[in-house]
Motif scaffolding. Structure first.
Motif, short mmCIF file in Angstrom:
data_model
loop_
_atom_site.label_atom_id
_atom_site.label_comp_id
_atom_site.label_asym_id
_atom_site.label_seq_id
_atom_site.Cartn_x
_atom_site.Cartn_y
_atom_site.Cartn_z
N MET A 293 66.49 52.51 55.08
CA MET A 293 66.82 52.10 56.43
C MET A 293 68.33 52.04 56.63
SD MET A 293 65.24 48.85 58.52
CE MET A 293 65.78 47.65 57.31
N ALA A 294 69.03 51.54 55.64
CA ALA A 294 70.49 51.45 55.74
C ALA A 294 71.13 52.83 55.83
CB ALA A 294 71.05 50.68 54.54
N PHE A 315 61.33 51.08 62.41
CA PHE A 315 61.37 51.69 61.08
C PHE A 315 60.37 51.02 60.15
CE2 PHE A 315 62.74 52.05 56.76
CZ PHE A 315 63.33 53.30 56.62
N LEU A 316 60.39 49.70 60.10
CA LEU A 316 59.52 48.98 59.17
C LEU A 316 58.05 49.09 59.56
CD1 LEU A 316 61.74 45.83 58.54
CD2 LEU A 316 61.20 47.63 56.90
N VAL A 317 57.77 49.12 60.86
CA VAL A 317 56.38 49.31 61.30
C VAL A 317 55.87 50.67 60.82
CG1 VAL A 317 54.87 49.62 63.29
CG2 VAL A 317 56.56 47.78 63.28
N GLY A 384 61.29 55.81 59.69
CA GLY A 384 60.45 55.00 58.81
C GLY A 384 59.36 55.82 58.15
N ARG A 385 58.71 56.72 58.90
CA ARG A 385 57.68 57.56 58.32
C ARG A 385 58.27 58.53 57.29
NH1 ARG A 385 52.62 57.49 60.37
NH2 ARG A 385 52.18 59.57 59.54
N GLU A 386 59.43 59.08 57.62
CA GLU A 386 60.07 59.99 56.67
C GLU A 386 60.43 59.25 55.38
OE1 GLU A 386 63.38 61.58 58.74
OE2 GLU A 386 62.17 62.76 60.15
N ALA A 387 60.94 58.03 55.52
CA ALA A 387 61.29 57.25 54.32
C ALA A 387 60.06 56.93 53.50
CB ALA A 387 62.00 55.96 54.74
N ALA A 388 58.94 56.62 54.14
CA ALA A 388 57.71 56.33 53.42
C ALA A 388 57.21 57.57 52.69
CB ALA A 388 56.64 55.82 54.38
N ASP A 389 57.34 58.73 53.32
CA ASP A 389 56.95 59.97 52.65
C ASP A 389 57.79 60.20 51.39
OD1 ASP A 389 54.90 60.74 54.33
OD2 ASP A 389 56.21 61.82 55.70
#
Length: 394
Positions: A293-294, A315-317, A384-389
């Motif tokens: 996120m940062a 992002f977190l959601v 957020g979805r990209e980071a989770a991936d």
């Protein structure tokens, strides 16, 4: 005279005497009268809450959360109250989970006598006496506001010692491997590496959980293991969104959760080994989410403060939703692989899930489904979805 001072303290805590007036009265009274009464009041308040379900680490966290991080004496006093309370019990008679939290707080009797605790606390923290009295009175006010909660671990003196069965625990060697993998996932600057490390950690956890279930179903050493519960703290800011992430991780690992926003913790129900896995994974994924996120958030400043907040929430959601999808898919893949073995796995897992659900309903017979968090930033959602991936499972 000490009983008179105790009545004065109780009146200040109840609000029947103005706080500042009461503090002034205690500050000019003899320390030999005030200090013992104040120490006893803190001990009694903490004991009430421990018998009402609060555990040492939880109470410490709640006090720090309400009292503010700029008042470290409040947390110190809770740890000291834990140490003072444990003096009346042999360690072997205290539930090991209660002891573990006390040890984590560093609870130890360092003061020379209870009657001079407040004065020695002031000296230890380099405070003037009025500031020390103010902190202890503030602690009592915070403690008085906390209600009883569900008793998950019996406090000292209320039940026989309950040691967690060895079969209920994740093998320490496995935990060390998982921690090492997650530490690498948190430290690497390359998303592909983080994904690989986290995937391997989840793979180890899932396989261990399935093996444990099979042993239980076959009447092995795990057959006597029963589901339990643990409260995991969820820190602000963005508590609701973080609680959603914890829920997603728990569900993928065959646990159930109840989020208590007023107290900042989620109660996770499941078998001990699964709860250990949830705790480890959630902590690591939260670190990875914060780092991602940062890297992707828009600039802040006064003009962009609202935009930044919306970005972070969204992002977190999105991160929690995507984590849930991928962990669930990974869990299903592990289950399919295990189902190829000559063992009756599915009925065992259904039975364990029913046990966990029944445990949750005994503690929380009535729950309310939480409202979903708003998504006000498309940019935050997509990031957020990209980071989770990148950060989670294959």
């Amino acid at each position: 005279m000490n009983s008179e001072r105790r009545r004065q303290i109780d009146a200040i805590v109840r609000g029947s005497v103005a706080y500042e007036d009461g503090l002034d009265t205690l500050a000019v009274a003899p320390a030999a009268e005030v200090d013992p009464a104040l120490f006893a009041a803190v001990g009694d308040a903490c004991e009430r809450l421990w018998r009402g379900g609060w555990q040492p680490g939880e109470l410490h966290r709640a006090v720090v959360r309400r009292g503010g991080t700029d008042r470290p004496v409040l947390g110190q006093a809770v740890a000291d109250a834990v140490a003072a309370h444990l003096r009346g019990f042999r360690r072997r008679d205290v539930d090991e989970r209660w002891l573990a939290q006390a040890d984590e707080l560093g609870a130890a009797v360092w003061w020379s006598a209870d009657a001079v605790y407040a004065s020695e606390l002031a000296a230890r923290r380099r405070l003037d006496r009025v500031s020390a009295l103010d902190d202890l009175l503030s602690l009592l006010v915070v403690l008085a506001e906390l209600p009883a909660i569900e008793v998950l671990v019996p406090p000292p003196g209320t039940a026989p010692r309950r040691a967690v069965p060895a079969a209920a625990r994740v093998d320490e060697r496995l935990l060390d491997r998982v921690r090492a993998l997650l530490a690498k996932a948190e430290s690497t600057g390359y998303p592909a590496e983080a994904e690989t490390y986290t995937a391997k950690a989840q793979e180890l956890i899932a396989r261990h959980s399935i093996d444990e279930a099979l042993l239980a179903g076959a009447g092995g050493p795990e057959a006597g293991v029963v589901p339990f519960a643990r409260r995991i703290g969820v820190d602000h800011p963005y508590e609701s969104e973080k609680a959603s992430l914890l829920s997603a991780v728990a569900q993928a690992n065959r646990c159930h959760t109840v989020w208590s926003p007023d107290y900042g913790f989620t109660t996770v129900f499941g078998f001990d080994a699964d709860i250990d896995a949830v705790d480890l994974l959630y902590t690591s994924l939260l670190v990875q989410a914060g780092r991602a996120m940062a890297r992707s958030e828009p600039p802040g400043g006064k003009a962009g403060r609202a935009r930044l907040k919306a970005f972070r929430q969204s992002f977190l959601v999105a991160y929690a939703v995507r984590i849930g999808e991928r962990l669930t898919r990974a869990a299903e893949a592990a289950l399919e692989a295990a189902a190829q073995e000559p063992a009756d796995l599915l009925p065992v897992l259904r039975s364990r899930d029913e046990q966990v659900r029944e445990s949750m309903l005994r503690v929380f017979p009535r729950t309310v489904r939480g409202r979903g968090s708003r998504v006000d930033s498309r940019e935050g959602w997509e990031s957020g979805r990209e980071a989770a991936d990148r950060a989670t499972l294959r």
